[in-house]
Design a protein around this motif. Structure first.
Motif, PDB file in Angstrom:
ATOM      1  N   ARG A   1       0.865  -0.991   0.034  1.00  0.00           N
ATOM      2  CA  ARG A   1      -0.114   0.054  -0.025  1.00  0.00           C
ATOM      3  C   ARG A   1       0.827   1.336   0.012  1.00  0.00           C
ATOM      4  NH1 ARG A   1      -1.791  -3.717   3.250  1.00  0.00           N
ATOM      5  NH2 ARG A   1      -3.936  -4.543   2.941  1.00  0.00           N
ATOM      6  N   CYS A   2       0.830   1.945  -1.254  1.00  0.00           N
ATOM      7  CA  CYS A   2       1.868   3.082  -1.308  1.00  0.00           C
ATOM      8  C   CYS A   2       1.026   4.213  -0.514  1.00  0.00           C
ATOM      9  CB  CYS A   2       1.868   3.470  -2.713  1.00  0.00           C
ATOM     10  SG  CYS A   2       3.021   4.688  -3.106  1.00  0.00           S
TER      11      CYS A   2
ATOM     12  N   PRO B   1       2.368   6.792 -10.316  1.00  0.00           N
ATOM     13  CA  PRO B   1       2.982   6.056  -9.055  1.00  0.00           C
ATOM     14  C   PRO B   1       4.421   5.963  -9.270  1.00  0.00           C
ATOM     15  CG  PRO B   1       1.139   5.045  -9.798  1.00  0.00           C
ATOM     16  CD  PRO B   1       1.403   5.943 -10.972  1.00  0.00           C
ATOM     17  N   CYS B   2       5.210   6.010  -8.067  1.00  0.00           N
ATOM     18  CA  CYS B   2       6.685   5.797  -8.042  1.00  0.00           C
ATOM     19  C   CYS B   2       7.095   4.633  -8.448  1.00  0.00           C
ATOM     20  CB  CYS B   2       7.006   6.273  -6.782  1.00  0.00           C
ATOM     21  SG  CYS B   2       7.066   4.913  -5.446  1.00  0.00           S
TER      22      CYS B   2
ATOM     23  N   ARG C   1       5.292   0.699  -8.399  1.00  0.00           N
ATOM     24  CA  ARG C   1       5.173  -0.147  -9.630  1.00  0.00           C
ATOM     25  C   ARG C   1       5.657  -1.506  -9.600  1.00  0.00           C
ATOM     26  NH1 ARG C   1       6.415   4.793 -12.057  1.00  0.00           N
ATOM     27  NH2 ARG C   1       8.534   4.047 -12.759  1.00  0.00           N
ATOM     28  N   ALA C   2       6.990  -1.559  -8.863  1.00  0.00           N
ATOM     29  CA  ALA C   2       7.786  -2.865  -9.120  1.00  0.00           C
ATOM     30  C   ALA C   2       7.048  -3.719  -8.087  1.00  0.00           C
ATOM     31  CB  ALA C   2       9.162  -2.387  -8.469  1.00  0.00           C
TER      32      ALA C   2
ATOM     33  N   VAL D   1       2.974 -11.409 -10.485  1.00  0.00           N
ATOM     34  CA  VAL D   1       3.686 -12.507 -10.696  1.00  0.00           C
ATOM     35  C   VAL D   1       3.380 -13.613  -9.504  1.00  0.00           C
ATOM     36  CG1 VAL D   1       5.900 -13.475 -11.101  1.00  0.00           C
ATOM     37  CG2 VAL D   1       5.303 -11.301 -12.275  1.00  0.00           C
ATOM     38  N   PHE D   2       3.576 -13.207  -8.109  1.00  0.00           N
ATOM     39  CA  PHE D   2       3.345 -14.024  -7.054  1.00  0.00           C
ATOM     40  C   PHE D   2       1.896 -14.591  -7.146  1.00  0.00           C
ATOM     41  CE2 PHE D   2       1.719 -13.916  -2.805  1.00  0.00           C
ATOM     42  CZ  PHE D   2       2.587 -14.903  -2.207  1.00  0.00           C
ATOM     43  N   LEU D   3       1.085 -13.856  -7.372  1.00  0.00           N
ATOM     44  CA  LEU D   3      -0.371 -14.280  -7.415  1.00  0.00           C
ATOM     45  C   LEU D   3      -0.757 -15.365  -8.649  1.00  0.00           C
ATOM     46  CD1 LEU D   3      -2.532 -11.276  -6.256  1.00  0.00           C
ATOM     47  CD2 LEU D   3      -2.160 -13.544  -4.785  1.00  0.00           C
ATOM     48  N   ALA D   4      -0.081 -14.808  -9.588  1.00  0.00           N
ATOM     49  CA  ALA D   4      -0.099 -15.864 -10.803  1.00  0.00           C
ATOM     50  C   ALA D   4       0.296 -17.185 -10.568  1.00  0.00           C
ATOM     51  CB  ALA D   4       0.521 -15.168 -12.020  1.00  0.00           C
TER      52      ALA D   4
END
Length: 159
Positions: A89-90, A109-110, A114-115, A122-125
């Protein structure tokens, strides 16, 4: 990620091993894994609400899988327990302090946010590629025969 995710995955794998028509109550699961019953019950309810578990009411009621083990992924369980909000949560702290500028200076967004969001996708995939059935198949080779036998004895005892 909360410890509830680990508890939920272990409970689901235990429920996947149940014979047809059999259920386990939150107290039984909490006792088996030595975790707090009330906290585990909250997670079991979340899994039920997400359609991963089905609940049978009543004194002798309990939970069982609502779908086949090969139709339930780790992603399903994580989302049921943790929710759909992004893990990162940015807080836009780059806008604070002595060099902070008006909002118009920040058009996107910074790079950190974004990273983090890209990594979470990727983690959820990746979690979506692993089913309970896959975990159970691995456990059959990784869990000692003694522990497997002890689990079967325990299940028979509480029947």
């Amino acid at each position: 990620m909360s410890e509830g995710v680990e508890w939920a995955v272990h409970c689901c794998t235990m429920l996947a091993a149940l014979p047809e028509g059999r259920t386990l109550g939150p107290g039984d699961l909490a006792a088996f894994f030595e975790v707090p019953r009330a906290y585990l019950a909250k997670h079991l309810q979340a899994l039920s609400k997400a359609g991963i578990l089905s609940a049978s009411p009543g004194r002798s009621g309990g939970y069982r899988l609502a779908r086949a083990a090969d139709a339930i992924t780790l992603r399903d369980i994580v989302v049921a327990i943790e929710g759909t909000a992004p893990c990162f949560r940015c807080q836009e702290i780059r806008r604070r302090g002595p060099t902070g500028q008006p909002q118009r200076c920040y058009t996107r967004p910074c790079g950190i946010a974004r990273a983090m969001w890209a990594a979470e996708k990727v983690f959820l995939a990746e979690l979506g590629k692993t089913t309970l059935a896959m975990l159970i198949a691995e456990a059959a080779h990784e869990v000692s025969k003694e522990q497997q036998a002890a689990t079967q004895r325990w299940l028979k005892r509480i029947a």
